[in-house]
Design an enzyme around this catalytic site. Sequence first.
Site, PDB file in Angstrom:
ATOM      1  N   SER A 127       7.143   6.232   1.922  1.00  4.74           N
ATOM      2  CA  SER A 127       6.150   6.266   0.847  1.00  4.74           C
ATOM      3  C   SER A 127       6.783   6.479  -0.518  1.00  4.74           C
ATOM      4  CB  SER A 127       5.119   7.370   1.111  1.00  4.74           C
ATOM      5  OG  SER A 127       4.220   6.985   2.116  1.00  4.74           O
ATOM      6  N   ILE A 142       0.846  -1.188   0.000  1.00  7.42           N
ATOM      7  CA  ILE A 142       0.000   0.000   0.000  1.00  7.42           C
ATOM      8  C   ILE A 142       0.881   1.237   0.000  1.00  7.42           C
ATOM      9  CG2 ILE A 142      -2.084  -1.018   0.975  1.00  7.42           C
ATOM     10  CD1 ILE A 142      -1.216  -0.204   3.715  1.00  7.42           C
ATOM     11  N   GLU A 143       0.344   2.317  -0.550  1.00  6.47           N
ATOM     12  CA  GLU A 143       1.161   3.491  -0.848  1.00  6.47           C
ATOM     13  C   GLU A 143       1.775   4.135   0.385  1.00  6.47           C
ATOM     14  OE1 GLU A 143      -1.926   7.076  -1.516  1.00  6.47           O
ATOM     15  OE2 GLU A 143      -2.446   5.235  -2.591  1.00  6.47           O
ATOM     16  N   GLN A 144       1.164   3.974   1.546  1.00  2.60           N
ATOM     17  CA  GLN A 144       1.724   4.582   2.749  1.00  2.60           C
ATOM     18  C   GLN A 144       3.030   3.921   3.176  1.00  2.60           C
ATOM     19  OE1 GLN A 144      -1.426   3.893   2.226  1.00  2.60           O
ATOM     20  NE2 GLN A 144      -2.583   5.769   2.633  1.00  2.60           N
ATOM     21  N   GLY A 145       3.300   2.692   2.707  1.00  2.12           N
ATOM     22  CA  GLY A 145       4.603   2.094   2.961  1.00  2.12           C
ATOM     23  C   GLY A 145       4.613   0.671   3.457  1.00  2.12           C
TER      24      GLY A 145
END
Length: 544
Positions: free
Chosen positions: A355, A328-331
């Site tokens: 990120s 997921i893009e948050q990491g």
Amino acid sequence: MQKVQLLTAREAADLINDDDVITVSSSSALGCPDSVLAGIGQRFTETSHPVNLTSVHPIAAGDMYGVKGIDHIARPGLLRKVIAGSYPSGPSSAEPPLIWQMIEREEVEAYNFPSGVIYQMHRTAAARQPGVFTQVGIDTFIDPRLQGGRMNTTTPAAHVETATVSGQEWLFFPSVIPNVAIIRATTADEYGNLTFEDEGSPLGALDLAYAAHNTGGVVIAQVKRLAEAGSLHPQHVKVPGILVDAVVIAEDQLQTTLTQNDPAISGQLRKPLSSLPHVAFSLEKITARRAAQELKAGEIVNLGFGVSALVPHILVEENQGREVSWVIEQGAVGGIPLLDFAFGCAQNPDAIMPSIDQFTLLQGGGFNRSLLSFLEIDRHGNVNVHHLPRKRHVTAGVGGFADITSSAPEIIFMGAFTAGRRDIDAGPNGLHIRSDGPFTKLVNDVSAVTFSGPRALARGQKVKYITERAVLELTAQGLVVTEIAPGIDLQKDVLDRSEFPLIVADELRTMDLALFGETPAGIHLSPLPLHERVEQRASSLAVR
């Protein structure tokens, strides 16, 4: 090494001058330096300064569930311009967030650009490069030939232009030059070194700090606690003290919207998967189950907010919870991405990346497929995910959606076939539509293009659309209905509910009846062999 300056949130606000560009690291409540933002709002109330700020947010700051984020500074006079990957969302029954009210009243210039690109705009600023050349956003509302990411009529055409380099078409986003970076961590030592042990992700803290520091700006860090100088393990320090000018201590900062500190989110503890809440039976669960059937064990899969976030939890119920590596893009890499306003975090992640590094994977198509939501689909296969039809404003915004879809080898869009009040019964015999939603989501033309179907076809991307009643595929001839739910009338419930003609596959299939019962559906993911994995990565080069 010089000790860092310790300030209250209100004192930190005095470091901001009129007309400054401030950049804020957060993802809703995750990593949100809420106390510092509140201090800026407090100073404006007391002194009417600072004024005319530009605020940059790669991902939204605040989500209206107890964390106000950008709303602390959403005041006419204080805020002149916002550049954001996403904006805070809140309960539909309540007043819109203050920033939305300002956008709709034309009181602020507002841009919505891809989150990954905004992070890269900071990195190019830190390296003193002119900006970012990217194909992310071409032929979508971000493209300056369409809307240029503008969110109201007050907003001028700026911050993105087209360019041709080596015979290829690109979008160019100039670097962001911040005067002030506002970031958040868990612990600072007396030298300003920052660690993130209780955080769900460091997000873009380092890149935002580099961008401000390297261009003569100020870096303010909000933390939960202060440690003795030199006591932090150097491998745990994610932002070195040489970049930090001031520290604000906020002992009560939340880890997410509702979480003070869950060690399974920050990687300090692994909880049994049985501790995850059960997903209640619903039409959305049926859609998520059908999407889960597309996956293979060993795949790397991205997913977005909404119904797609249910898929990892479906696999947990099917005893397949560890078969897919979620990104997921948050990491977060691996683990089980969480739901609702804890989305952006994962329980039991295998790794937590910054990120911007996660977006390097995503923009480069280094994963097998993406599961994303939709609001509208049109006759060209275009998808709208950011603009609410029949309303002026957008939802949370594009976020990482455009970054992800630009090079994803395979994309599965998930959502309801119709919108509005409806009465649909789901059970062991399939679906029974007593009364359908008054609005179809399959429209002649989407109200705004977040994803370009024609561009996906030209790049060789595979695209499916999964709803509770039908599965469709994007082809050069149009959208093809390949499956329908048991109990559904193809003509009345599918073809007649689309504003444009749908093609029916010669071998139309019926969706697995097991998807429609309340007990597990018996989903078992077949393995993705190593040679297929390598071949798939090689074939995906054509998409990039």
